[in-house]
Scaffold this motif. Structure first.
Motif, PDB file in Angstrom:
ATOM      1  N   ALA A  43      -2.044   1.443   5.605  1.00 43.74           N
ATOM      2  CA  ALA A  43      -1.804   1.667   4.170  1.00 43.74           C
ATOM      3  C   ALA A  43      -2.796   2.687   3.631  1.00 43.74           C
ATOM      4  CB  ALA A  43      -1.925   0.347   3.417  1.00 43.74           C
ATOM      5  N   LEU A  44      -2.402   3.310   2.524  1.00 39.64           N
ATOM      6  CA  LEU A  44      -3.233   4.349   1.906  1.00 39.64           C
ATOM      7  C   LEU A  44      -4.345   3.734   1.064  1.00 39.64           C
ATOM      8  CD1 LEU A  44      -0.400   6.687   0.622  1.00 39.64           C
ATOM      9  CD2 LEU A  44      -2.116   7.297   2.352  1.00 39.64           C
ATOM     10  N   VAL A  45      -5.508   4.347   1.105  1.00 36.22           N
ATOM     11  CA  VAL A  45      -6.615   3.904   0.251  1.00 36.22           C
ATOM     12  C   VAL A  45      -7.513   5.100  -0.065  1.00 36.22           C
ATOM     13  CG1 VAL A  45      -8.311   3.304   2.065  1.00 36.22           C
ATOM     14  CG2 VAL A  45      -8.265   1.970  -0.059  1.00 36.22           C
ATOM     15  N   GLY A  46      -8.244   5.004  -1.170  1.00 36.70           N
ATOM     16  CA  GLY A  46      -9.229   6.039  -1.499  1.00 36.70           C
ATOM     17  C   GLY A  46      -8.589   7.326  -1.987  1.00 36.70           C
ATOM     18  N   GLY A  47      -9.214   8.453  -1.633  1.00 33.74           N
ATOM     19  CA  GLY A  47      -8.724   9.753  -2.081  1.00 33.74           C
ATOM     20  C   GLY A  47      -7.310  10.026  -1.590  1.00 33.74           C
ATOM     21  N   ALA A  48      -7.023   9.626  -0.356  1.00 33.47           N
ATOM     22  CA  ALA A  48      -5.679   9.836   0.196  1.00 33.47           C
ATOM     23  C   ALA A  48      -4.642   9.131  -0.674  1.00 33.47           C
ATOM     24  CB  ALA A  48      -5.614   9.308   1.634  1.00 33.47           C
ATOM     25  N   THR A  61      -0.751  -1.227  -1.132  1.00 31.17           N
ATOM     26  CA  THR A  61      -1.864  -1.413  -0.196  1.00 31.17           C
ATOM     27  C   THR A  61      -2.426  -2.827  -0.324  1.00 31.17           C
ATOM     28  OG1 THR A  61      -2.401   0.922  -0.271  1.00 31.17           O
ATOM     29  CG2 THR A  61      -4.172  -0.544   0.405  1.00 31.17           C
ATOM     30  N   LEU A  62      -2.539  -3.266  -1.562  1.00 29.52           N
ATOM     31  CA  LEU A  62      -3.048  -4.625  -1.790  1.00 29.52           C
ATOM     32  C   LEU A  62      -2.113  -5.657  -1.153  1.00 29.52           C
ATOM     33  CD1 LEU A  62      -5.549  -5.698  -3.136  1.00 29.52           C
ATOM     34  CD2 LEU A  62      -4.273  -5.969  -5.255  1.00 29.52           C
ATOM     35  N   THR A  63      -0.814  -5.418  -1.279  1.00 31.92           N
ATOM     36  CA  THR A  63       0.164  -6.344  -0.678  1.00 31.92           C
ATOM     37  C   THR A  63       0.011  -6.358   0.846  1.00 31.92           C
ATOM     38  OG1 THR A  63       1.672  -5.847  -2.481  1.00 31.92           O
ATOM     39  CG2 THR A  63       2.634  -6.902  -0.547  1.00 31.92           C
ATOM     40  N   ALA A  87     -14.718   5.548 -12.968  1.00 33.43           N
ATOM     41  CA  ALA A  87     -13.894   4.352 -12.739  1.00 33.43           C
ATOM     42  C   ALA A  87     -12.677   4.635 -11.861  1.00 33.43           C
ATOM     43  CB  ALA A  87     -13.442   3.777 -14.074  1.00 33.43           C
ATOM     44  N   ARG A  88     -12.311   5.917 -11.697  1.00 35.67           N
ATOM     45  CA  ARG A  88     -11.138   6.242 -10.864  1.00 35.67           C
ATOM     46  C   ARG A  88     -11.537   6.763  -9.491  1.00 35.67           C
ATOM     47  NH1 ARG A  88      -7.234  10.178 -12.675  1.00 35.67           N
ATOM     48  NH2 ARG A  88      -6.126   9.324 -10.898  1.00 35.67           N
ATOM     49  N   LEU A  95     -12.969   0.049  -3.175  1.00 38.51           N
ATOM     50  CA  LEU A  95     -13.785  -0.953  -2.467  1.00 38.51           C
ATOM     51  C   LEU A  95     -14.182  -2.132  -3.355  1.00 38.51           C
ATOM     52  CD1 LEU A  95     -16.304   0.755  -0.061  1.00 38.51           C
ATOM     53  CD2 LEU A  95     -14.743  -1.111   0.438  1.00 38.51           C
ATOM     54  N   LEU A  96     -14.659  -1.822  -4.584  1.00 35.96           N
ATOM     55  CA  LEU A  96     -15.094  -2.929  -5.460  1.00 35.96           C
ATOM     56  C   LEU A  96     -13.929  -3.867  -5.805  1.00 35.96           C
ATOM     57  CD1 LEU A  96     -17.828  -1.440  -7.844  1.00 35.96           C
ATOM     58  CD2 LEU A  96     -18.089  -2.556  -5.646  1.00 35.96           C
ATOM     59  N   PRO A  97     -12.736  -3.319  -6.165  1.00 32.60           N
ATOM     60  CA  PRO A  97     -11.612  -4.230  -6.421  1.00 32.60           C
ATOM     61  C   PRO A  97     -11.215  -5.050  -5.189  1.00 32.60           C
ATOM     62  CG  PRO A  97     -11.137  -2.053  -7.300  1.00 32.60           C
ATOM     63  CD  PRO A  97     -12.403  -1.927  -6.523  1.00 32.60           C
ATOM     64  N   LEU A  98     -11.291  -4.441  -3.999  1.00 34.93           N
ATOM     65  CA  LEU A  98     -10.952  -5.211  -2.784  1.00 34.93           C
ATOM     66  C   LEU A  98     -11.936  -6.369  -2.600  1.00 34.93           C
ATOM     67  CD1 LEU A  98      -9.981  -2.533  -0.101  1.00 34.93           C
ATOM     68  CD2 LEU A  98      -8.561  -4.430  -0.899  1.00 34.93           C
ATOM     69  N   ARG A  99     -13.220  -6.094  -2.824  1.00 34.10           N
ATOM     70  CA  ARG A  99     -14.230  -7.154  -2.691  1.00 34.10           C
ATOM     71  C   ARG A  99     -13.954  -8.272  -3.695  1.00 34.10           C
ATOM     72  NH1 ARG A  99     -19.481  -3.196  -2.351  1.00 34.10           N
ATOM     73  NH2 ARG A  99     -19.049  -2.472  -0.247  1.00 34.10           N
ATOM     74  N   ARG A 100     -13.629  -7.849  -4.923  1.00 36.62           N
ATOM     75  CA  ARG A 100     -13.403  -8.849  -5.966  1.00 36.62           C
ATOM     76  C   ARG A 100     -12.124  -9.638  -5.669  1.00 36.62           C
ATOM     77  NH1 ARG A 100     -12.839  -5.621 -10.350  1.00 36.62           N
ATOM     78  NH2 ARG A 100     -15.026  -5.114 -10.407  1.00 36.62           N
TER      79      ARG A 100
END
Ligand code: NAD
Length: 370
Positions: A43-48, A61-63, A87-88, A95-100
């Motif tokens: 899945a896509l994450v970050g700048g990509a 990606t979260l799913t 914030a974007r 990363l922070l939202p994934l940790r949370r």
């Protein structure tokens, strides 16, 4: 029928995809010889992901991560996205939202420097003749990074002020102390808890709680305490005095990076962030990633060190799938490849460097077929 391990693969940016491709080859080969296979959904994450979908952590990606038993993460970020509002930006918005979201409260970072790689450390070789071996256990979802309120405002006299809140509950301290205790039981049985109890109220609670917890549940572990300023000095003076370092979020952020530099190249260092939740295997859900970032200075050249990503994959097999035996084999293969002289440029020191693919191949060849 092979047993399938369901993982989310998030290569990210820069050298992330290059290291991930190498790591997946090694993991697949190591698992196949034991009758397992990886069911990896990428899945896509970050700048990509920003480029493709407009946000660093798209819902799809979260799913994918929610449906998996573990996340194998590459790295995110790079100059292309540095002009976005903070914030974007990839790290903060992915990363922070994934940790949370996955309540990844425990970050384990081994600081391992093989004796052959002592020249990669900025420390004098005579201080670390046999290399370095310690683990940093950092609380990851509490403290000043997540505490509320956070605010910034103008004052009547024209001045401006900002505030962050450092906050810890006893229960948060106890659960990370448990992780450190378990890590110590697998090692030399020593934990050094790092705080700033001479100044901070949260640290007074931290120290009291850790002391009471170890007294009650792990009296066999040798517990010590250091103030964070002293711990930072000791890490640079003699890192091997530590076995397991236990600390809160911000101190751990700083100390684990210091540990990274004394241990030589970021290209060799892996990490695990473990959650409260259990996966389909009944093991801790976790996110596994190299300690380094997306290394824009070498991205796209195929020369990054894949070992950090490979070793992160080994940690994933150990913690999220209970496959410590296969993790051991992968770690041994990395060690042997380095010992026999295979080195990417970051750890070459006079040896002819190999590229990412050749380093991965050298590891692959050293994994015993069962
Ligand atoms: P970095 O870790 O990407 O690079 C620091 C130095 O280490 C560079 O010289 C790089 O070439 C080297 N390096 C790192 N990993 C390596 C590897 N596997 N093999 C060989 N050399 C390696 O840190 P930086 O330059 O400060 O940050 C670059 C970008 O990465 C930034 O956008 C930053 O925000 C992001 N970043 C992301 C993460 C993450 O995804 N978890 C962590 C740190 C930094």
């Amino acid at each position: 029928m092979p047993t399938s391990l369901k993982i989310a693969v998030l290569p990210g940016d820069g050298i992330g995809p290059e290291g991930m491709e190498a790591a997946m080859q090694v993991l697949q080969a190591a698992l196949a010889s034991d009758g397992y296979e990886l069911e990896a959904e990428q899945a896509l994450v970050g700048g990509a992901a920003i480029d493709e979908c407009g946000e660093a952590l798209p819902p799809a990606t979260l799913t994918t991560c929610e449906n998996a038993s573990a996340i194998l993460f590459g790295s995110v970020g790079g100059p292309k996205w540095e002009t976005l509002p903070p914030a974007r930006q990839p790290e903060r918005a992915a990363l922070l939202p994934l940790r949370r979201h996955f309540r990844l409260f425990a970050n384990l970072r081994p600081g391992l420097l093989y004796p052959e790689l002592v020249p990669a450390s900025p420390l004098r070789p005579e201080l670390i003749p046999d290399g370095i071996d310690l683990v940093c256990v950092r609380e990851l979802t509490g403290g000043i990074y997540f505490g509320e309120p956070k605010a910034r405002h103008s004052l009547p006299d024209g001045d401006e002020e900002a505030l962050d809140t450092m906050i810890y509950k006893r229960s948060e301290i106890e659960r990370i102390a448990e992780v450190a205790a378990r890590a110590a039981l697998e090692r030399q049985g020593r934990v050094c808890s790092v705080d700033k109890a001479n100044v901070l109220t949260t640290s007074v609670l931290w120290r009291e709680t850790v002391s009471a917890f170890f007294d009650r549940y792990y009296p066999q572990i040798e517990l010590s305490h250091l103030y964070v300023d002293n711990a930072a000095m000791q890490m640079a003076r003699n890192p091997n005095q530590f076995d397991v370092v236990l600390t809160e979020n911000m101190f751990g952020d700083i100390l684990s990076d210091e540990m990274g530099i004394v241990c030589g190249s970021l290209g060799m260092l892996c990490s695990a962030s473990l959650g409260l939740g259990r996966n389909a295997e009944g093991q801790p859900f976790g996110l596994y990633e190299p300690a380094g970032g997306s290394a824009p200075d070498i991205a796209g050249q195929g020369i990054g060190n894949p070992c950090a990503q490979i070793l992160s994959g080994a940690m994933m097999l150990r913690f999220s799938f209970g496959l410590g035996n296969i993790a051991d084999r992968i770690e041994k293969a990395v060690r042997e490849a380095v010992r026999e002289g295979y080195r990417t440029a970051d750890i070459a020191f006079g040896k002819e460097p190999v590229n990412t693919a050749a380093m991965a191949e050298a590891v692959l060849e050293r994994i015993p077929r069962v």
